[in-house]
Design a protein around this motif. Structure first.
Motif, mmCIF file in Angstrom:
data_model
loop_
_atom_site.group_PDB
_atom_site.id
_atom_site.type_symbol
_atom_site.label_atom_id
_atom_site.label_comp_id
_atom_site.label_asym_id
_atom_site.label_seq_id
_atom_site.Cartn_x
_atom_site.Cartn_y
_atom_site.Cartn_z
ATOM 1 N N SER A 2 0.828 -1.194 0.000
ATOM 2 C CA SER A 2 0.000 0.000 0.000
ATOM 3 C C SER A 2 0.869 1.254 0.000
ATOM 4 O O SER A 2 1.858 1.339 0.718
ATOM 5 C CB SER A 2 -0.901 -0.008 1.234
ATOM 6 N N LYS A 3 0.492 2.224 -0.802
ATOM 7 C CA LYS A 3 1.183 3.505 -0.842
ATOM 8 C C LYS A 3 0.677 4.381 0.292
ATOM 9 O O LYS A 3 -0.496 4.327 0.670
ATOM 10 C CB LYS A 3 0.939 4.211 -2.175
ATOM 11 N N TYR A 21 -11.721 8.431 1.445
ATOM 12 C CA TYR A 21 -11.628 8.054 0.035
ATOM 13 C C TYR A 21 -10.304 7.373 -0.296
ATOM 14 O O TYR A 21 -10.279 6.397 -1.054
ATOM 15 C CB TYR A 21 -11.859 9.267 -0.876
ATOM 16 N N HIS A 23 -8.417 5.629 1.727
ATOM 17 C CA HIS A 23 -8.482 4.274 2.299
ATOM 18 C C HIS A 23 -9.357 3.366 1.441
ATOM 19 O O HIS A 23 -9.042 2.189 1.265
ATOM 20 C CB HIS A 23 -9.016 4.307 3.729
ATOM 21 N N SER A 24 -10.448 3.896 0.895
ATOM 22 C CA SER A 24 -11.363 3.082 0.095
ATOM 23 C C SER A 24 -10.726 2.571 -1.190
ATOM 24 O O SER A 24 -11.195 1.579 -1.747
ATOM 25 C CB SER A 24 -12.645 3.859 -0.221
ATOM 26 N N VAL A 25 -9.659 3.228 -1.657
ATOM 27 C CA VAL A 25 -8.962 2.748 -2.858
ATOM 28 C C VAL A 25 -7.605 2.135 -2.526
ATOM 29 O O VAL A 25 -6.786 1.912 -3.413
ATOM 30 C CB VAL A 25 -8.838 3.853 -3.939
ATOM 31 N N GLY A 26 -7.376 1.879 -1.244
ATOM 32 C CA GLY A 26 -6.204 1.110 -0.847
ATOM 33 C C GLY A 26 -4.964 1.877 -0.446
ATOM 34 O O GLY A 26 -3.893 1.278 -0.311
ATOM 35 N N TYR A 27 -5.071 3.185 -0.232
ATOM 36 C CA TYR A 27 -3.910 3.965 0.197
ATOM 37 C C TYR A 27 -3.930 4.177 1.707
ATOM 38 O O TYR A 27 -4.986 4.366 2.298
ATOM 39 C CB TYR A 27 -3.881 5.339 -0.486
ATOM 40 N N GLY A 28 -2.764 4.185 2.299
ATOM 41 C CA GLY A 28 -2.636 4.567 3.694
ATOM 42 C C GLY A 28 -2.537 6.084 3.774
ATOM 43 O O GLY A 28 -1.986 6.717 2.878
ATOM 44 N N ARG A 117 -2.769 8.814 -8.488
ATOM 45 C CA ARG A 117 -2.258 7.595 -9.140
ATOM 46 C C ARG A 117 -1.201 7.937 -10.185
ATOM 47 O O ARG A 117 -0.177 7.253 -10.288
ATOM 48 C CB ARG A 117 -3.405 6.823 -9.781
#
Length: 128
Positions: A2-3, A21, A23-28, A117
């Protein structure tokens, strides 16, 4: 892996929205109310990308940007300015000051995530 994104934004509702938002797409996300809060935690936080507001208490986002660019530890990391300052002059000052991108408030979350991204892809490509 995770980025991690460091957000320096004094508006709590915007910090909460960004945290949700991302967190919902996988970022810390590590978020800070001021530059002072960030620099106090700097030894514990090494993000992959910074998001900075310009209008902050005590130290503005442009000053934080200069400090990030002056440090060998953070000079290469992507920085996005996310701010209500929307004049062409403000954008030029931010980008010429070292920001990799500049997005004005109000903003759309889909556009913000897409820009993040893109910045992370370019940063990863630059490390290869």
């Amino acid at each position: 892996m995770s980025k991690a994104i460091a957000v320096v934004e004094d508006d709590e509702s915007i910090r909460e929205m960004l945290r949700y938002y991302f967190h919902s797409v996988g970022y810390g996300v590590e978020d800070f109310e001021s530059g002072e809060d960030y620099f106090q935690a700097v030894h514990d936080v090494q993000p992959d990308l910074y998001i900075l507001d310009i209008m902050l208490p005590e130290e503005d986002g442009l000053s934080i940007l200069r400090r990030l660019r002056a440090s060998p530890r953070t000079e290469h990391l992507p920085v996005m300015m996310l701010t209500a300052r929307s004049s062409e002059y403000d954008k030029v000052i931010g980008l010429d000051g070292g920001a990799d991108d500049y997005l004005t408030k109000p903003f759309g979350m889909m556009e913000l995530i897409s820009r993040v991204r893109a910045l992370l892809r370019r940063a990863e490509f630059g490390r290869e």
